[in-house]
Design an enzyme around this catalytic site. Structure first.
Site, PDB file in Angstrom:
ATOM      1  N   ASP A  43      -0.284  -4.644  -3.746  1.00 56.35           N
ATOM      2  CA  ASP A  43      -1.554  -4.375  -4.244  1.00 56.35           C
ATOM      3  C   ASP A  43      -1.853  -2.785  -4.001  1.00 56.35           C
ATOM      4  O   ASP A  43      -2.647  -2.228  -3.098  1.00 56.35           O
ATOM      5  CB  ASP A  43      -2.496  -5.056  -2.946  1.00 56.35           C
ATOM      6  CG  ASP A  43      -4.054  -4.920  -3.565  1.00 56.35           C
ATOM      7  OD1 ASP A  43      -4.267  -5.577  -4.736  1.00 56.35           O
ATOM      8  OD2 ASP A  43      -4.850  -4.452  -2.806  1.00 56.35           O
ATOM      9  N   SER A  75       0.927  -1.233   0.094  1.00 58.21           N
ATOM     10  CA  SER A  75       0.134  -0.056  -0.154  1.00 58.21           C
ATOM     11  C   SER A  75       0.996   1.375   0.101  1.00 58.21           C
ATOM     12  O   SER A  75       1.554   1.387  -0.926  1.00 58.21           O
ATOM     13  CB  SER A  75      -1.015  -0.040   1.131  1.00 58.21           C
ATOM     14  OG  SER A  75      -1.981   0.866   1.015  1.00 58.21           O
ATOM     15  N   HIS A 123      -6.966  -6.702   0.379  1.00 60.54           N
ATOM     16  CA  HIS A 123      -5.763  -5.882   0.322  1.00 60.54           C
ATOM     17  C   HIS A 123      -4.397  -6.195   0.788  1.00 60.54           C
ATOM     18  O   HIS A 123      -3.499  -5.976   0.236  1.00 60.54           O
ATOM     19  CB  HIS A 123      -6.325  -4.401   0.604  1.00 60.54           C
ATOM     20  CG  HIS A 123      -5.366  -3.329   0.628  1.00 60.54           C
ATOM     21  ND1 HIS A 123      -4.598  -3.083  -0.595  1.00 60.54           N
ATOM     22  CD2 HIS A 123      -4.849  -2.417   1.341  1.00 60.54           C
ATOM     23  CE1 HIS A 123      -3.829  -1.903  -0.306  1.00 60.54           C
ATOM     24  NE2 HIS A 123      -4.042  -1.675   0.831  1.00 60.54           N
TER      25      HIS A 123
END
Length: 405
Positions: free
Chosen positions: A245, A219, A365
């Site tokens: 991701d 992230s 995620h």
């Protein structure tokens, strides 16, 4: 069927045994009271474990969830010691996953940063995986991943950081007073922090030179490791970098919903266990019970990082990420939870073979938490492909000709 065929079939059938042969182990005697060999599920105890039984000396901790390994003989049996329908939420110490923790001090004219990091040093020739978590997480976000990575690359090292304003990293003013929010969480500052912590670790462990490094960012960590690779601040030690991701297009879209998500979560919790229990009922992050204590500050238990206060940095983190990812030197790996996250620039780059793409459609995620073993395998293979020391180059043509004469 002719008479000849009928007589031949009868002769063959008559020669066969009337009953099928028994299985090879049919005559092995078994003790019906031998618990090691029985396939029956064992009764579960009525009492739950003491919530304080797994407390550790360090405030940094990870949950016992995910540490239970099924016995091959009782693969579908419930874990003993737990009440039916419940799973342990007690945190476990960070030492279950890492061997060392350090507080690395970085002194600058306007601030003093005490970087908190988790470390498992590499072997003599092993690589160092430098891990950076996402916004609101901590270095223990990579706890399960680290355990799985060491299974496939036992000689590798792992260096997982708490970013400023996260975990146990502390920012102080020059006179020693701890700074409160807002912190400087710009991309330039965060990438500088990551570079400095690696160099501080090198000095602490007295390495004459840095080992081969694989940067991994989830992230928000994705733009940070990409920025470090693009600027080359760690020199030729970087073999490659992996982004988990996050891509520019989908990140910018997700930021529009971030305030809504932040508004729905509680501000405080009665205990760490209460926070874990709440988090398990919500999809983001999927396994926060591994390290939720590093998310919270005691008295009452509150979120350590005020994500709402970082809003003016959000676009700074992700703008231009796709271009930077494709331009930086070194091997490139992108792991996504779905191909729908790819933007146009990355789709073109992927078709041109500029980077390796892996998709985990079953994961959320937090890919490295949802599927730590698979993530570890992919990153281990990524390291092996980019490890130039393992290459065996053919001799030059001239040397080949000399060998012939």
């Amino acid at each position: 069927m002719s008479d000849l065929q009928r007589s031949f079939a009868k002769a063959k059938l008559a020669s066969l045994p009337t009953e099928p042969p028994p299985p090879p182990n049919a005559f092995i005697e078994r003790n019906e009271f031998d618990e090691e060999d029985t396939d029956e599920l064992q009764a579960l105890p009525d009492s739950e474990q003491d919530e304080d039984s797994s407390s550790a000396s360090s405030a940094s901790s990870a949950s016992s969830t995910g540490t239970i390994r099924p016995n091959s003989k009782h693969l579908f049996a419930r874990p003993t010691g737990l009440s039916s329908g419940k799973r342990a939420l007690d945190p476990l110490p960070w030492t279950d996953y890492f061997t060392q923790e350090y507080y690395l001090e970085s002194i600058r004219p306007d601030e003093i940063v005490i970087h908190h990091v988790y470390v498992k040093p590499p072997g003599p020739k092993g690589p160092l995986f430098v891990l950076h978590h996402g916004a609101g997480s901590s270095g223990l976000s990579f706890a399960l991943f680290t355990a799985e990575l060491l299974k496939v690359l036992p000689d590798c090292g792992v260096f997982s950081v708490d970013a400023r304003g996260h975990g146990e990293t502390v920012v102080k003013s020059p006179d020693g007073e701890i700074k409160g929010t807002p912190y400087d969480l710009s991309l330039d500052m965060l990438s500088l922090d990551l570079t400095n912590t690696v160099k501080l670790l090198q000095a602490r462990l007295a390495w004459p030179q840095l080992p081969n490094i694989v940067l991994v960012g989830h992230s928000l960590g994705g733009p940070i490791v990409t920025d470090v690779a693009r600027k080359g601040t760690l020199g030729s030690s970087i073999l490659g970098y992996a982004v988990l991701d996050v891509v520019e297009g989908s990140a910018m879209e997700a930021l529009q919903k971030m305030n809504l998500y932040l508004a729905t979560r509680p501000k405080t919790f009665q205990s760490v266990t209460a926070g874990i229990e709440w988090q398990k009922q919500h999809p983001v992050p999927d396994f926060a019970q591994q390290y939720l204590r590093t998310y919270l500050s005691q008295g009452p238990w509150m979120w350590r990082t005020d994500l709402s206060a970082t809003e003016h940095y959000w676009e700074n983190w992700f703008t231009g990420l796709s271009k930077k990812f494709l331009e930086a030197k070194g091997g490139k790996l992108l792991i996504l939870a779905g191909t729908d996250r790819l933007d146009k620039e990355l789709m073109i780059g992927q078709m041109q073979g500029k980077y390796q793409l892996q998709v985990f459609p079953e994961a959320g995620h937090f890919i490295h938490e949802d599927q730590p073993a698979r993530t570890a395998m992919v990153l281990a293979d990524f390291y092996r492909r980019n490890d130039q020391s393992a290459l065996v180059l053919p001799p030059k043509v001239g040397e080949m000709l000399k060998q012939r004469h």
